[in-house]
Structure formats: structure tokens, C-alpha cells
Scaffold this motif. Structure first.
Motif, mmCIF file in Angstrom:
data_model
loop_
_atom_site.group_PDB
_atom_site.id
_atom_site.type_symbol
_atom_site.label_atom_id
_atom_site.label_comp_id
_atom_site.label_asym_id
_atom_site.label_seq_id
_atom_site.Cartn_x
_atom_site.Cartn_y
_atom_site.Cartn_z
ATOM 1 N N GLU A 141 -4.224 18.357 34.745
ATOM 2 C CA GLU A 141 -3.001 18.841 35.389
ATOM 3 C C GLU A 141 -3.289 20.139 36.118
ATOM 4 O O GLU A 141 -3.896 21.052 35.547
ATOM 5 N N LEU A 142 -2.857 20.219 37.362
ATOM 6 C CA LEU A 142 -2.999 21.442 38.142
ATOM 7 C C LEU A 142 -1.612 21.958 38.504
ATOM 8 O O LEU A 142 -0.788 21.216 39.047
ATOM 9 N N VAL A 143 -1.368 23.233 38.191
ATOM 10 C CA VAL A 143 -0.063 23.842 38.443
ATOM 11 C C VAL A 143 -0.250 25.117 39.247
ATOM 12 O O VAL A 143 -1.069 25.975 38.893
ATOM 13 N N GLN A 144 0.503 25.240 40.350
ATOM 14 C CA GLN A 144 0.457 26.445 41.173
ATOM 15 C C GLN A 144 1.305 27.536 40.529
ATOM 16 O O GLN A 144 2.433 27.290 40.079
ATOM 17 N N LYS A 196 -15.820 24.786 21.593
ATOM 18 C CA LYS A 196 -17.119 25.037 20.979
ATOM 19 C C LYS A 196 -17.740 23.764 20.421
ATOM 20 O O LYS A 196 -18.959 23.581 20.441
ATOM 21 N N ARG A 197 -16.901 22.878 19.931
ATOM 22 C CA ARG A 197 -17.427 21.679 19.270
ATOM 23 C C ARG A 197 -17.998 20.665 20.252
ATOM 24 O O ARG A 197 -19.085 20.130 20.054
ATOM 25 N N ASP A 198 -17.253 20.386 21.330
ATOM 26 C CA ASP A 198 -17.647 19.310 22.244
ATOM 27 C C ASP A 198 -17.933 19.768 23.669
ATOM 28 O O ASP A 198 -18.210 18.944 24.533
ATOM 29 N N PHE A 199 -17.826 21.058 23.934
ATOM 30 C CA PHE A 199 -18.053 21.608 25.277
ATOM 31 C C PHE A 199 -17.161 20.941 26.324
ATOM 32 O O PHE A 199 -17.596 20.584 27.413
ATOM 33 N N VAL A 200 -15.887 20.764 25.948
ATOM 34 C CA VAL A 200 -14.893 20.213 26.870
ATOM 35 C C VAL A 200 -14.173 21.367 27.545
ATOM 36 O O VAL A 200 -13.721 22.311 26.889
ATOM 37 N N GLN A 201 -14.053 21.281 28.860
ATOM 38 C CA GLN A 201 -13.369 22.301 29.656
ATOM 39 C C GLN A 201 -11.865 22.062 29.528
ATOM 40 O O GLN A 201 -11.303 21.193 30.174
ATOM 41 N N LEU A 202 -11.197 22.835 28.661
ATOM 42 C CA LEU A 202 -9.803 22.573 28.325
ATOM 43 C C LEU A 202 -8.810 23.278 29.242
ATOM 44 O O LEU A 202 -7.700 22.790 29.452
ATOM 45 N N LYS A 203 -9.191 24.449 29.766
ATOM 46 C CA LYS A 203 -8.267 25.200 30.612
ATOM 47 C C LYS A 203 -9.061 26.073 31.576
ATOM 48 O O LYS A 203 -10.096 26.626 31.204
ATOM 49 N N VAL A 204 -8.573 26.170 32.817
ATOM 50 C CA VAL A 204 -9.206 27.024 33.825
ATOM 51 C C VAL A 204 -8.114 27.735 34.608
ATOM 52 O O VAL A 204 -7.133 27.114 35.023
ATOM 53 N N GLU A 205 -8.273 29.036 34.793
ATOM 54 C CA GLU A 205 -7.358 29.814 35.632
ATOM 55 C C GLU A 205 -8.122 30.342 36.843
ATOM 56 O O GLU A 205 -9.222 30.878 36.706
ATOM 57 N N PHE A 206 -7.519 30.197 38.014
ATOM 58 C CA PHE A 206 -8.137 30.634 39.260
ATOM 59 C C PHE A 206 -7.348 31.815 39.836
ATOM 60 O O PHE A 206 -6.124 31.726 40.009
ATOM 61 N N TYR A 207 -8.057 32.907 40.132
ATOM 62 C CA TYR A 207 -7.431 34.128 40.643
ATOM 63 C C TYR A 207 -7.934 34.430 42.052
ATOM 64 O O TYR A 207 -9.092 34.132 42.387
ATOM 65 N N GLU A 209 -8.553 37.267 45.367
ATOM 66 C CA GLU A 209 -9.312 38.522 45.451
ATOM 67 C C GLU A 209 -8.495 39.736 45.030
ATOM 68 O O GLU A 209 -9.045 40.803 44.749
ATOM 69 N N ASP A 210 -7.161 39.583 44.969
ATOM 70 C CA ASP A 210 -6.296 40.664 44.495
ATOM 71 C C ASP A 210 -5.989 40.525 43.004
ATOM 72 O O ASP A 210 -5.089 41.188 42.486
ATOM 73 N N ASN A 211 -6.710 39.635 42.337
ATOM 74 C CA ASN A 211 -6.572 39.397 40.892
ATOM 75 C C ASN A 211 -5.210 38.809 40.528
ATOM 76 O O ASN A 211 -4.703 39.008 39.421
ATOM 77 N N GLN A 212 -4.615 38.060 41.463
ATOM 78 C CA GLN A 212 -3.364 37.360 41.198
ATOM 79 C C GLN A 212 -3.661 35.901 40.844
ATOM 80 O O GLN A 212 -4.445 35.239 41.529
ATOM 81 N N LEU A 213 -3.025 35.418 39.787
ATOM 82 C CA LEU A 213 -3.219 34.028 39.380
ATOM 83 C C LEU A 213 -2.702 33.093 40.471
ATOM 84 O O LEU A 213 -1.561 33.221 40.912
ATOM 85 N N VAL A 214 -3.542 32.148 40.893
ATOM 86 C CA VAL A 214 -3.170 31.196 41.939
ATOM 87 C C VAL A 214 -2.790 29.844 41.333
ATOM 88 O O VAL A 214 -1.742 29.283 41.640
ATOM 89 N N LYS A 215 -3.640 29.313 40.450
ATOM 90 C CA LYS A 215 -3.328 28.023 39.839
ATOM 91 C C LYS A 215 -4.032 27.901 38.487
ATOM 92 O O LYS A 215 -5.014 28.601 38.207
ATOM 93 N N THR A 216 -3.495 27.006 37.669
ATOM 94 C CA THR A 216 -4.052 26.737 36.346
ATOM 95 C C THR A 216 -4.346 25.253 36.222
ATOM 96 O O THR A 216 -3.540 24.409 36.621
ATOM 97 N N GLU A 217 -5.510 24.954 35.664
ATOM 98 C CA GLU A 217 -5.939 23.568 35.444
ATOM 99 C C GLU A 217 -6.030 23.333 33.943
ATOM 100 O O GLU A 217 -6.676 24.087 33.221
ATOM 101 N N ARG A 218 -5.359 22.277 33.461
ATOM 102 C CA ARG A 218 -5.386 21.958 32.031
ATOM 103 C C ARG A 218 -5.875 20.532 31.809
ATOM 104 O O ARG A 218 -5.459 19.607 32.517
ATOM 105 N N ALA A 219 -6.737 20.368 30.814
ATOM 106 C CA ALA A 219 -7.238 19.044 30.459
ATOM 107 C C ALA A 219 -6.286 18.378 29.474
ATOM 108 O O ALA A 219 -5.638 19.041 28.664
#
Length: 254
Positions: free
Chosen positions: A216-219, A177-188, A190-200
Motif C-alpha cells: 500500500e502506498l499513501v501520499q 529481523k527474522r525474515d528480512f521483509v521490508q515492512l514499511k518505508v517512508e520517503f522524505y 529534500e526539505d525533510n517533509q514526508l512525501v509518501k509511506t509504503e506498507r507491506a
């Protein structure tokens, strides 16, 4: 004198209240655009990156130079290792190409290749060239506030719009909220299964803006697999002509 002091305090309180109100009134789409502009630059960006591919039995590093201009143009050059040196990847609008100097061949990349892993890493061609826009190609939903890495964050859910070629079923993002930094992203998928996570990681202030200089990107289904991208240098809003992003320049850029 006392009345003047009271008026000043009331003015400060009013300004603070309005600022809080304005931030609270931001829509999900506005939050995502602010975070996107901060990382990519409002107009152009140039960066040098070190990509480390980590696997259970081996590791390798790839050095990249990358130029971008708005959402329309992107050019990436591989400068190391020697085996891949000189390969370039170009995006102009919705079209993408790859130049391989070893075989002296220009290949047009079809949209079906967007989800393919790039050079054995956990990045896809879409990650490299930003072909899919999290700002324009998804609808955005604001969820509850959460704490990530000690930062109060907007939590947002993104769902692909109809008739848009997107490989993800949904995306979940955490933006400070303070700096609008994208700290974490999860990608799912079409079956709503987590594929990978991206962390700043390694947040630093560059060019007047706080940005992550490491990602960092982790499968989810590949234990021990990880890709770490570190920004060695980044410059925003350097003048770059549209002609720079050409097939001819793919063969000559250094």
C-alpha cells in the motif's frame, strides 16, 4: 554419558550464540541487500500484479506483467484496461523507454521523469523500473530496533550519495529481523517533509521465501489517495536472456 550430554548442550549453546552474534553484526547495508534480494530475486523475477488506484471520487485497476534481471534489466507490460493495453516500459542499465502501441511511438524517458506519478497512481516511474537502487545509491545508517506489525525490525535511515540522481532527501525503512521483509518505508523530500509511506501486507511464503504479496502506498499530503499493488503470481530465477530486454521485444511481448 553425562559428560557427552554436557558437551552436546555446550555445542548447541555455542552455535546459538554464534548465530545471534552473526545477526547482530550485520551492517545496515547488508540488511538492506538481504531484503532487496528477497523481494526481487537474486537473479531474475517474473510477476503478474493488480494495481488498484484509489481516489476520493473514483477507482481504477491496472493489470501488469513484469520481468527483471539483476539490477540492469526490467520490462513491464500493461495488459489491462483496454485503453492502456500493450504499453511497455523498459530499463537497460541507466536508459529507459516507453512504447505506446496506440500511437506507435517509442519514447526515451529522461532521468527527470523518475519522480513523476505513473498512470495516475502513487507509484513513480522509478518505483516501476527500479532505476534508483536503495542498495547502491544511498548510504545506510542503523537506528534503534522497533516493532512493526508485531515483528521486531531493524530501523534504517538512507541518505543519497553525492552525484547520484535521486529525488528523495532521505528514506526510512523498517525490515523484519527474522525474515528480512521490508515492512514499511517512508520517503522524505529534500526539505525533510514526508512525501509518501509504503506498507507491506499479506505476507506469504512463495518459492521458499516469505514476501509481502500486497503493498500500500499513501501520499502524506493527499488525503483519500492510495495505491494498492497485489502480486497475483511471482516466480524467481526463471532463465531470461539479456536479449529479452530489447526495444524490439517491447513491441511484441505478451
Amino acid at each position: 554419558m553425562q559428560s557427552s550430554r554436557i558437551l552436546l548442550l555446550l555445542l548447541i549453546a555455542c552455535i546459538s550464540h554464534n548465530n545471534c552474534f552473526s545477526q547482530a553484526e550485520l551492517t545496515a547495508s547488508e540488511v538492506i541487500k538481504k531484503a532487496d534480494d528477497k523481494l526481487k530475486g537474486n537473479f531474475t523475477s517474473f510477476s503478474i500484479m493488480n494495481m488498484q488506484i484509489i481516489r476520493p471520487t473514483w477507482q481504477r485497476n491496472i493489470i501488469l506483467k513484469s520481468w527483471s534481471k539483476t539490477r540492469e534489466y526490467s520490462l513491464t507490460l500493461v495488459t489491462a484496461p483496454k485503453k492502456e493495453e500493450g504499453q511497455t516500459f523498459l530499463k537497460r542499465g541507466n536508459e529507459m523507454w516507453n512504447w505506446n502501441p496506440t500511437i506507435k511511438r517509442m519514447i526515451k524517458l529522461p532521468p527527470t521523469m523518475l519522480s513523476q506519478e505513473w498512470m495516475g497512481s502513487d507509484l513513480t516511474i522509478n518505483d516501476l523500473l527500479n532505476q534508483v537502487s536503495l542498495v547502491n545509491d544511498f548510504s545506510h545508517i542503523m537506528l534503534e530496533t522497533e516493532i512493526i506489525q508485531g515483528n521486531e525490525c531493524y530501523t534504517l535511515e538512507l541518505k543519497p550519495k553525492e552525484n547520484v540522481a535521486v529525488v528523495w532527501g532521505r528514506v526510512k525503512m523498517w525490515i523484519s529481523k527474522r525474515d528480512f521483509v521490508q515492512l514499511k518505508v517512508e520517503f522524505y523530500d529534500e526539505d525533510n517533509q514526508l512525501v509518501k509511506t509504503e506498507r507491506a501486507c499479506e505476507l506469504k511464503k512463495i518459492g521458499g521465501r516469505l514476501i509481502p504479496t500486497g503493498i500500500e502506498l499513501v501520499q502524506a499530503n493527499k488525503p483519500g489517495n492510495k495505491t494498492v499493488v497485489k502480486i497475483e503470481w511471482i516466480e524467481f530465477n526463471r532463465p531470461i536472456s539479456d536479449e529479452f530486454f530489447s526495444q524490439q521485444n517491447m513491441k511484441n511481448v505478451k
